[in-house]
Write a protein that holds these residues in place. Structure first.
Motif, PDB file in Angstrom:
ATOM      1  N   GLY A   1      14.747  17.356   6.608  1.00 28.67           N
ATOM      2  CA  GLY A   1      13.991  16.233   7.156  1.00 28.67           C
ATOM      3  C   GLY A   1      12.532  16.278   6.764  1.00 28.67           C
ATOM      4  O   GLY A   1      11.923  15.250   6.458  1.00 28.67           O
ATOM      5  N   CYS A   2      11.966  17.469   6.745  1.00 25.80           N
ATOM      6  CA  CYS A   2      10.576  17.628   6.323  1.00 25.80           C
ATOM      7  C   CYS A   2      10.421  17.203   4.873  1.00 25.80           C
ATOM      8  O   CYS A   2       9.494  16.473   4.524  1.00 25.80           O
ATOM      9  N   ALA A   3      11.334  17.645   4.020  1.00 25.92           N
ATOM     10  CA  ALA A   3      11.261  17.300   2.602  1.00 25.92           C
ATOM     11  C   ALA A   3      11.399  15.790   2.387  1.00 25.92           C
ATOM     12  O   ALA A   3      10.631  15.181   1.631  1.00 25.92           O
ATOM     13  N   VAL A   4      12.367  15.180   3.057  1.00 30.76           N
ATOM     14  CA  VAL A   4      12.585  13.739   2.916  1.00 30.76           C
ATOM     15  C   VAL A   4      11.399  12.951   3.478  1.00 30.76           C
ATOM     16  O   VAL A   4      10.914  12.001   2.874  1.00 30.76           O
ATOM     17  N   GLY A   5      10.908  13.357   4.655  1.00 29.82           N
ATOM     18  CA  GLY A   5       9.771  12.671   5.263  1.00 29.82           C
ATOM     19  C   GLY A   5       8.524  12.772   4.404  1.00 29.82           C
ATOM     20  O   GLY A   5       7.775  11.794   4.244  1.00 29.82           O
ATOM     21  N   HIS A   6       8.282  13.934   3.827  1.00 26.12           N
ATOM     22  CA  HIS A   6       7.122  14.132   2.960  1.00 26.12           C
ATOM     23  C   HIS A   6       7.243  13.259   1.710  1.00 26.12           C
ATOM     24  O   HIS A   6       6.274  12.614   1.301  1.00 26.12           O
ATOM     25  N   HIS A   7       8.422  13.236   1.117  1.00 24.88           N
ATOM     26  CA  HIS A   7       8.656  12.431  -0.086  1.00 24.88           C
ATOM     27  C   HIS A   7       8.453  10.944   0.199  1.00 24.88           C
ATOM     28  O   HIS A   7       7.777  10.240  -0.560  1.00 24.88           O
ATOM     29  N   ASN A   8       9.032  10.457   1.286  1.00 24.07           N
ATOM     30  CA  ASN A   8       8.908   9.036   1.627  1.00 24.07           C
ATOM     31  C   ASN A   8       7.462   8.659   1.929  1.00 24.07           C
ATOM     32  O   ASN A   8       6.995   7.588   1.538  1.00 24.07           O
ATOM     33  N   ALA A   9       6.746   9.527   2.632  1.00 27.34           N
ATOM     34  CA  ALA A   9       5.350   9.242   2.959  1.00 27.34           C
ATOM     35  C   ALA A   9       4.487   9.240   1.706  1.00 27.34           C
ATOM     36  O   ALA A   9       3.602   8.385   1.552  1.00 27.34           O
ATOM     37  N   LYS A  10       4.729  10.175   0.794  1.00 28.41           N
ATOM     38  CA  LYS A  10       3.956  10.226  -0.449  1.00 28.41           C
ATOM     39  C   LYS A  10       4.214   8.984  -1.289  1.00 28.41           C
ATOM     40  O   LYS A  10       3.290   8.405  -1.849  1.00 28.41           O
ATOM     41  N   LYS A  11       5.465   8.558  -1.354  1.00 23.10           N
ATOM     42  CA  LYS A  11       5.813   7.350  -2.114  1.00 23.10           C
ATOM     43  C   LYS A  11       5.143   6.122  -1.493  1.00 23.10           C
ATOM     44  O   LYS A  11       4.617   5.271  -2.203  1.00 23.10           O
ATOM     45  N   LYS A  12       5.127   6.061  -0.162  1.00 19.38           N
ATOM     46  CA  LYS A  12       4.502   4.934   0.532  1.00 19.38           C
ATOM     47  C   LYS A  12       2.989   4.924   0.295  1.00 19.38           C
ATOM     48  O   LYS A  12       2.396   3.866   0.089  1.00 19.38           O
ATOM     49  N   ASP A  13       2.360   6.096   0.310  1.00 17.63           N
ATOM     50  CA  ASP A  13       0.923   6.189   0.058  1.00 17.63           C
ATOM     51  C   ASP A  13       0.579   5.770  -1.372  1.00 17.63           C
ATOM     52  O   ASP A  13      -0.435   5.118  -1.603  1.00 17.63           O
ATOM     53  N   GLU A  14       1.420   6.146  -2.333  1.00 18.64           N
ATOM     54  CA  GLU A  14       1.183   5.756  -3.714  1.00 18.64           C
ATOM     55  C   GLU A  14       1.293   4.263  -3.904  1.00 18.64           C
ATOM     56  O   GLU A  14       0.561   3.652  -4.674  1.00 18.64           O
ATOM     57  N   GLN A  15       2.228   3.622  -3.213  1.00 20.17           N
ATOM     58  CA  GLN A  15       2.402   2.179  -3.326  1.00 20.17           C
ATOM     59  C   GLN A  15       1.261   1.430  -2.654  1.00 20.17           C
ATOM     60  O   GLN A  15       0.943   0.317  -3.046  1.00 20.17           O
ATOM     61  N   ALA A  16       0.644   2.026  -1.659  1.00 19.29           N
ATOM     62  CA  ALA A  16      -0.439   1.367  -0.933  1.00 19.29           C
ATOM     63  C   ALA A  16      -1.730   1.351  -1.720  1.00 19.29           C
ATOM     64  O   ALA A  16      -2.586   0.501  -1.497  1.00 19.29           O
ATOM     65  N   GLN A  17      -1.896   2.300  -2.640  1.00 20.21           N
ATOM     66  CA  GLN A  17      -3.123   2.355  -3.446  1.00 20.21           C
ATOM     67  C   GLN A  17      -3.036   1.357  -4.580  1.00 20.21           C
ATOM     68  O   GLN A  17      -2.011   1.233  -5.229  1.00 20.21           O
ATOM     69  N   PRO A  18      -4.125   0.644  -4.830  1.00 21.16           N
ATOM     70  CA  PRO A  18      -4.110  -0.327  -5.930  1.00 21.16           C
ATOM     71  C   PRO A  18      -4.048   0.384  -7.281  1.00 21.16           C
ATOM     72  O   PRO A  18      -4.531   1.498  -7.438  1.00 21.16           O
ATOM     73  N   ALA A  19      -3.440  -0.265  -8.258  1.00 27.10           N
ATOM     74  CA  ALA A  19      -3.341   0.298  -9.610  1.00 27.10           C
ATOM     75  C   ALA A  19      -4.716   0.323 -10.267  1.00 27.10           C
ATOM     76  O   ALA A  19      -5.524  -0.599 -10.101  1.00 27.10           O
ATOM     77  N   LYS A  20      -4.968   1.350 -11.034  1.00 29.76           N
ATOM     78  CA  LYS A  20      -6.279   1.488 -11.692  1.00 29.76           C
ATOM     79  C   LYS A  20      -6.250   0.921 -13.065  1.00 29.76           C
ATOM     80  O   LYS A  20      -5.335   0.884 -13.777  1.00 29.76           O
TER      81      LYS A  20
END
Length: 65
Positions: A46-65
């Protein structure tokens, strides 16, 4: 039936940041794992999945450079 519930709980982890995702995932995964007799393994997964999903969500929230 318990495996289905455990899998549903494991992948329904809401997260706002990678660390919070790990903590939330560990709690949900621990409960899901407990239902099938493997609480510690469920918490780790659960920790691994939660960390992965949160990191993916954070990457999508940042605008492309």
């Amino acid at each position: 039936m318990r495996y289905l519930i455990a899998a549903a709980l494991l992948f329904a982890v809401p997260a706002t940041s990678a660390q919070a995702g790990c903590i939330t995932g560990a709690v949900v995964g621990g409960v899901a794992g407990h239902l099938v007799g493997h609480g510690k393994v469920g918490a780790a997964a659960g920790c691994a999945v939660g960390h992965h999903n949160a990191k993916k969500k954070d990457e999508q929230a940042q605008p492309a450079k």
